[in-house]
Design a protein around this motif. Sequence first.
Motif, PDB file in Angstrom:
ATOM      1  N   VAL A 106       4.101  18.151  21.181  1.00  0.00           N
ATOM      2  CA  VAL A 106       4.571  18.292  19.814  1.00  0.00           C
ATOM      3  C   VAL A 106       5.275  16.995  19.424  1.00  0.00           C
ATOM      4  CG1 VAL A 106       6.083  19.574  18.254  1.00  0.00           C
ATOM      5  CG2 VAL A 106       4.888  20.780  20.098  1.00  0.00           C
ATOM      6  N   ALA A 107       4.888  16.430  18.300  1.00  0.00           N
ATOM      7  CA  ALA A 107       5.493  15.191  17.805  1.00  0.00           C
ATOM      8  C   ALA A 107       6.702  15.515  16.935  1.00  0.00           C
ATOM      9  CB  ALA A 107       4.470  14.394  17.008  1.00  0.00           C
ATOM     10  N   PHE A 108       7.817  14.889  17.239  1.00  0.00           N
ATOM     11  CA  PHE A 108       9.033  14.988  16.439  1.00  0.00           C
ATOM     12  C   PHE A 108       9.258  13.622  15.792  1.00  0.00           C
ATOM     13  CE2 PHE A 108       9.403  18.449  19.325  1.00  0.00           C
ATOM     14  CZ  PHE A 108      10.171  19.406  18.690  1.00  0.00           C
ATOM     15  N   ASP A 109       9.082  13.549  14.475  1.00  0.00           N
ATOM     16  CA  ASP A 109       9.331  12.302  13.762  1.00  0.00           C
ATOM     17  C   ASP A 109      10.841  12.103  13.663  1.00  0.00           C
ATOM     18  OD1 ASP A 109       6.597  11.765  13.352  1.00  0.00           O
ATOM     19  OD2 ASP A 109       6.568  13.068  11.584  1.00  0.00           O
ATOM     20  N   LEU A 110      11.310  10.916  13.999  1.00  0.00           N
ATOM     21  CA  LEU A 110      12.741  10.639  14.078  1.00  0.00           C
ATOM     22  C   LEU A 110      13.185   9.711  12.955  1.00  0.00           C
ATOM     23  CD1 LEU A 110      12.846   9.963  17.921  1.00  0.00           C
ATOM     24  CD2 LEU A 110      13.352  12.116  16.746  1.00  0.00           C
ATOM     25  N   GLU A 111      14.299  10.041  12.358  1.00  0.00           N
ATOM     26  CA  GLU A 111      14.914   9.191  11.342  1.00  0.00           C
ATOM     27  C   GLU A 111      15.883   8.231  12.035  1.00  0.00           C
ATOM     28  OE1 GLU A 111      14.317   9.170   8.016  1.00  0.00           O
ATOM     29  OE2 GLU A 111      12.741  10.658   8.398  1.00  0.00           O
ATOM     30  N   PRO A 112      15.939   6.979  11.606  1.00  0.00           N
ATOM     31  CA  PRO A 112      16.922   6.062  12.195  1.00  0.00           C
ATOM     32  C   PRO A 112      18.350   6.546  11.924  1.00  0.00           C
ATOM     33  CG  PRO A 112      15.330   4.874  10.824  1.00  0.00           C
ATOM     34  CD  PRO A 112      15.103   6.332  10.607  1.00  0.00           C
ATOM     35  N   GLU A 113      19.171   6.547  12.976  1.00  0.00           N
ATOM     36  CA  GLU A 113      20.576   6.928  12.835  1.00  0.00           C
ATOM     37  C   GLU A 113      21.429   5.699  12.545  1.00  0.00           C
ATOM     38  OE1 GLU A 113      21.851   9.234  16.232  1.00  0.00           O
ATOM     39  OE2 GLU A 113      19.959  10.341  16.238  1.00  0.00           O
ATOM     40  N   ARG A 114      21.005   4.574  13.086  1.00  0.00           N
ATOM     41  CA  ARG A 114      21.635   3.272  12.853  1.00  0.00           C
ATOM     42  C   ARG A 114      20.589   2.232  13.250  1.00  0.00           C
ATOM     43  NH1 ARG A 114      24.115   5.191  17.628  1.00  0.00           N
ATOM     44  NH2 ARG A 114      23.861   3.765  19.375  1.00  0.00           N
ATOM     45  N   PRO A 115      20.788   0.975  12.925  1.00  0.00           N
ATOM     46  CA  PRO A 115      19.771  -0.031  13.277  1.00  0.00           C
ATOM     47  C   PRO A 115      19.457  -0.028  14.785  1.00  0.00           C
ATOM     48  CG  PRO A 115      21.362  -0.962  11.754  1.00  0.00           C
ATOM     49  CD  PRO A 115      21.884   0.406  12.141  1.00  0.00           C
ATOM     50  N   GLY A 116      18.176   0.143  15.097  1.00  0.00           N
ATOM     51  CA  GLY A 116      17.737   0.128  16.492  1.00  0.00           C
ATOM     52  C   GLY A 116      17.892   1.445  17.231  1.00  0.00           C
ATOM     53  N   TRP A 117      18.409   2.485  16.568  1.00  0.00           N
ATOM     54  CA  TRP A 117      18.571   3.780  17.254  1.00  0.00           C
ATOM     55  C   TRP A 117      18.093   4.906  16.373  1.00  0.00           C
ATOM     56  CZ3 TRP A 117      19.325   4.822  22.168  1.00  0.00           C
ATOM     57  CH2 TRP A 117      19.518   6.155  22.536  1.00  0.00           C
ATOM     58  N   PRO A 118      17.259   5.771  16.891  1.00  0.00           N
ATOM     59  CA  PRO A 118      16.690   5.724  18.234  1.00  0.00           C
ATOM     60  C   PRO A 118      15.672   4.585  18.359  1.00  0.00           C
ATOM     61  CG  PRO A 118      15.736   7.558  17.013  1.00  0.00           C
ATOM     62  CD  PRO A 118      16.794   6.948  16.134  1.00  0.00           C
ATOM     63  N   PRO A 119      15.383   4.201  19.586  1.00  0.00           N
ATOM     64  CA  PRO A 119      14.488   3.059  19.803  1.00  0.00           C
ATOM     65  C   PRO A 119      13.002   3.391  19.598  1.00  0.00           C
ATOM     66  CG  PRO A 119      15.224   3.941  21.894  1.00  0.00           C
ATOM     67  CD  PRO A 119      15.964   4.691  20.829  1.00  0.00           C
ATOM     68  N   VAL A 120      12.698   4.622  19.221  1.00  0.00           N
ATOM     69  CA  VAL A 120      11.325   5.047  18.931  1.00  0.00           C
ATOM     70  C   VAL A 120      11.336   5.820  17.615  1.00  0.00           C
ATOM     71  CG1 VAL A 120      10.592   5.136  21.353  1.00  0.00           C
ATOM     72  CG2 VAL A 120      11.574   7.170  20.286  1.00  0.00           C
ATOM     73  N   SER A 121      10.197   5.873  16.944  1.00  0.00           N
ATOM     74  CA  SER A 121      10.121   6.594  15.668  1.00  0.00           C
ATOM     75  C   SER A 121       9.566   8.010  15.838  1.00  0.00           C
ATOM     76  CB  SER A 121       9.279   5.816  14.665  1.00  0.00           C
ATOM     77  OG  SER A 121       7.966   5.648  15.167  1.00  0.00           O
ATOM     78  N   VAL A 122       8.942   8.276  16.989  1.00  0.00           N
ATOM     79  CA  VAL A 122       8.379   9.593  17.282  1.00  0.00           C
ATOM     80  C   VAL A 122       8.659   9.919  18.741  1.00  0.00           C
ATOM     81  CG1 VAL A 122       6.271  11.005  17.403  1.00  0.00           C
ATOM     82  CG2 VAL A 122       6.488   9.269  15.620  1.00  0.00           C
ATOM     83  N   GLU A 123       9.110  11.147  18.982  1.00  0.00           N
ATOM     84  CA  GLU A 123       9.247  11.630  20.353  1.00  0.00           C
ATOM     85  C   GLU A 123       8.294  12.802  20.525  1.00  0.00           C
ATOM     86  OE1 GLU A 123      12.546  13.018  23.650  1.00  0.00           O
ATOM     87  OE2 GLU A 123      13.164  12.919  21.546  1.00  0.00           O
ATOM     88  N   ARG A 124       7.546  12.796  21.617  1.00  0.00           N
ATOM     89  CA  ARG A 124       6.600  13.878  21.893  1.00  0.00           C
ATOM     90  C   ARG A 124       7.096  14.698  23.073  1.00  0.00           C
ATOM     91  NH1 ARG A 124       4.092   9.560  19.890  1.00  0.00           N
ATOM     92  NH2 ARG A 124       2.704   9.949  18.113  1.00  0.00           N
ATOM     93  N   LEU A 125       7.208  16.011  22.845  1.00  0.00           N
ATOM     94  CA  LEU A 125       7.699  16.926  23.866  1.00  0.00           C
ATOM     95  C   LEU A 125       6.617  17.915  24.239  1.00  0.00           C
ATOM     96  CD1 LEU A 125      11.194  17.726  22.330  1.00  0.00           C
ATOM     97  CD2 LEU A 125      10.675  16.106  24.141  1.00  0.00           C
ATOM     98  N   TRP A 126       6.628  18.350  25.491  1.00  0.00           N
ATOM     99  CA  TRP A 126       5.688  19.358  25.952  1.00  0.00           C
ATOM    100  C   TRP A 126       6.137  20.736  25.508  1.00  0.00           C
ATOM    101  CZ3 TRP A 126       1.044  18.199  27.496  1.00  0.00           C
ATOM    102  CH2 TRP A 126       0.808  16.971  28.103  1.00  0.00           C
ATOM    103  N   GLY A 127       5.156  21.582  25.229  1.00  0.00           N
ATOM    104  CA  GLY A 127       5.446  22.953  24.863  1.00  0.00           C
ATOM    105  C   GLY A 127       4.284  23.857  25.218  1.00  0.00           C
ATOM    106  N   GLU A 128       4.546  25.144  25.162  1.00  0.00           N
ATOM    107  CA  GLU A 128       3.483  26.115  25.416  1.00  0.00           C
ATOM    108  C   GLU A 128       3.438  27.119  24.275  1.00  0.00           C
ATOM    109  OE1 GLU A 128       4.712  27.287  29.330  1.00  0.00           O
ATOM    110  OE2 GLU A 128       6.156  28.728  28.581  1.00  0.00           O
TER     111      GLU A 128
END
Length: 154
Positions: free
Chosen positions: A4-26
């Motif tokens: 599952v892709a979680f699109d991430l909003e920047p919290e401050r410059p350079g953080w988080p260091p990725v724009s999408v985090e993918r997590l496993w799920g069932e």
Amino acid sequence: MFKVAFDLEPERPGWPPVSVERLWGEKTDVRMEIKLVNTPFFARGIAFGDLVRVRPDHERRELVFEEFTAESGHSAIRIVFIGDAERSAVEARLREAGCSWESAGQFGSLVAVDIPPAVDYRELRSWLVGKVDAGSIEIQESALSQVHRRQLPS
């Protein structure tokens, strides 16, 4: 298992260091609902075992987080180690408390910690805050369950 892709909003410059985090799920018995089976490094407000609704993104060819549906009772925190001096002690304390954690090679000083519902978070948190005060770690409480929030002073 699904990612599952979680699109991430920047919290401050350079953080988080990725724009999408993918997590496993069932899959669950509910259409387009996924039970997460790992602990997030960057996505906030979700933890191991939580239920989320997803939507297919045909352009990206992946399932994308749409909304949170139910918590599992687990909490998620992140720990950043300031040097390696306390890493063994922190990991031993987490293990003793019944927690598990994940680390990622590209973010070597960062661990994502799963705190199961049976863990006394008040005691663990107090111990971790002592390490923060000593300057050996930083912590971020990214998703505290109702179970663990009730353990903390108001």
